[in-house]
Motif scaffolding. Structure first.
Motif, mmCIF file in Angstrom:
data_model
loop_
_atom_site.group_PDB
_atom_site.id
_atom_site.type_symbol
_atom_site.label_atom_id
_atom_site.label_comp_id
_atom_site.label_asym_id
_atom_site.label_seq_id
_atom_site.Cartn_x
_atom_site.Cartn_y
_atom_site.Cartn_z
ATOM 1 N N CYS A 17 0.972 -1.491 -0.029
ATOM 2 C CA CYS A 17 0.016 0.070 0.095
ATOM 3 C C CYS A 17 0.916 1.253 0.046
ATOM 4 C CB CYS A 17 -1.025 0.069 1.369
ATOM 5 S SG CYS A 17 -2.252 -1.105 1.252
ATOM 6 N N GLN A 65 -7.589 5.286 -10.624
ATOM 7 C CA GLN A 65 -8.721 6.174 -10.333
ATOM 8 C C GLN A 65 -9.711 6.568 -11.471
ATOM 9 O OE1 GLN A 65 -6.709 9.656 -9.060
ATOM 10 N NE2 GLN A 65 -5.951 8.813 -7.160
ATOM 11 N N TRP A 71 1.624 3.341 -2.232
ATOM 12 C CA TRP A 71 1.004 4.056 -3.316
ATOM 13 C C TRP A 71 -0.068 5.101 -2.620
ATOM 14 C CZ3 TRP A 71 -4.088 3.514 -2.947
ATOM 15 C CH2 TRP A 71 -4.681 2.452 -2.338
ATOM 16 N N SER A 72 -0.323 4.540 -1.430
ATOM 17 C CA SER A 72 -1.555 5.325 -0.750
ATOM 18 C C SER A 72 -1.029 6.649 0.272
ATOM 19 C CB SER A 72 -2.286 4.642 0.192
ATOM 20 O OG SER A 72 -1.519 4.198 1.396
ATOM 21 N N LEU A 93 -5.517 3.555 -5.988
ATOM 22 C CA LEU A 93 -4.148 3.347 -6.440
ATOM 23 C C LEU A 93 -4.584 4.614 -7.699
ATOM 24 C CD1 LEU A 93 -1.602 1.842 -6.854
ATOM 25 C CD2 LEU A 93 -2.958 0.346 -8.728
ATOM 26 N N VAL A 122 -6.013 -2.230 -4.074
ATOM 27 C CA VAL A 122 -5.955 -1.076 -5.173
ATOM 28 C C VAL A 122 -6.840 0.148 -4.668
ATOM 29 C CG1 VAL A 122 -5.146 -2.562 -6.992
ATOM 30 C CG2 VAL A 122 -7.715 -2.437 -6.348
ATOM 31 N N ALA A 123 -7.486 -0.316 -3.439
ATOM 32 C CA ALA A 123 -8.343 1.035 -2.965
ATOM 33 C C ALA A 123 -8.294 0.678 -1.359
ATOM 34 C CB ALA A 123 -9.486 1.109 -3.453
ATOM 35 N N CYS A 131 -9.411 -5.637 -3.665
ATOM 36 C CA CYS A 131 -8.168 -6.333 -4.013
ATOM 37 C C CYS A 131 -8.137 -6.882 -5.297
ATOM 38 C CB CYS A 131 -7.944 -7.317 -2.807
ATOM 39 S SG CYS A 131 -7.637 -6.552 -1.219
ATOM 40 N N THR A 132 -7.282 -7.053 -5.773
ATOM 41 C CA THR A 132 -7.174 -7.526 -7.205
ATOM 42 C C THR A 132 -7.241 -9.223 -6.930
ATOM 43 O OG1 THR A 132 -4.884 -8.106 -6.992
ATOM 44 C CG2 THR A 132 -5.668 -5.751 -8.239
#
Length: 175
Positions: A33, A96, A35-36, A92, A70-71, A63-64
């Motif tokens: 995470c 967006q 990226w957050s 991510l 991813v969020a 999640c993927t």
């Protein structure tokens, strides 16, 4: 569904479908995470996961299929009596405007309902019109303003205080 973007080297548009799932964020997810936010932000998230274990908050992850968040975002049940307060919502950046924020907010609202509460609240920075537009599309209405501040780590590793003004928004969840 994610829409592909053309580049100068590749003039083909494509549609990609990404299947995602919703679950609680876990401490072992934090390395994925980055990226957050900064390391300081992730330390705050780690503390919030301890509060989640105590039932004071929910912290969700979209999640993927590989399980990568991813969020992410939380719901605090102690910030405002009778409501769940959404906070630390992040998607991510490359994903967006693909519906993940909507999915995250709707899941958070369901968690609030599951606790027997009928109102969701949040604060959005005044200089974040895209996020505010999302919340308005999802039925949130502004009811005030309030200052907010937090410490954040700069690119050089120094900690600085970030001060901002937020629009306070709420949504009735009984309808």
């Amino acid at each position: 569904m994610l829409q592909g973007v053309s580049t100068e080297d590749d003039r083909t548009d494509a549609t990609v479908t990404l299947h995602v799932s919703m679950r609680d964020l876990r401490p072992e997810d934090l390395p994925a995470c980055t990226w957050s936010g900064s390391a300081t932000h992730l330390h705050h998230v780690e503390r919030e996961l301890a509060r989640a274990a105590a039932g004071e908050v929910d912290y969700l992850a979209v999640c993927t299929p590989a399980g990568l968040p991813v969020a992410i975002g939380g719901v605090d049940y102690r910030a405002c009596e009778g409501a769940g307060t959404l906070w630390q919502l992040a998607v991510l950046p490359a994903l967006q405007s693909c519906g993940l924020g909507t999915l995250l907010v709707r899941a958070a609202e369901q968690r609030i309902r599951d606790r027997g509460l009928h109102r969701a609240e949040l604060g959005v920075e005044e200089d974040n019109p895209r996020a505010r537009a999302l919340y308005e599309r999802l039925g949130y209405a502004a009811y005030g303003r309030a200052p907010d501040a937090w410490d954040e780590e700069g690119p050089d590793g120094t900690i600085r205080r970030h001060e901002t003004m937020c629009v306070l928004m709420r949504k009735n969840l009984t309808a």
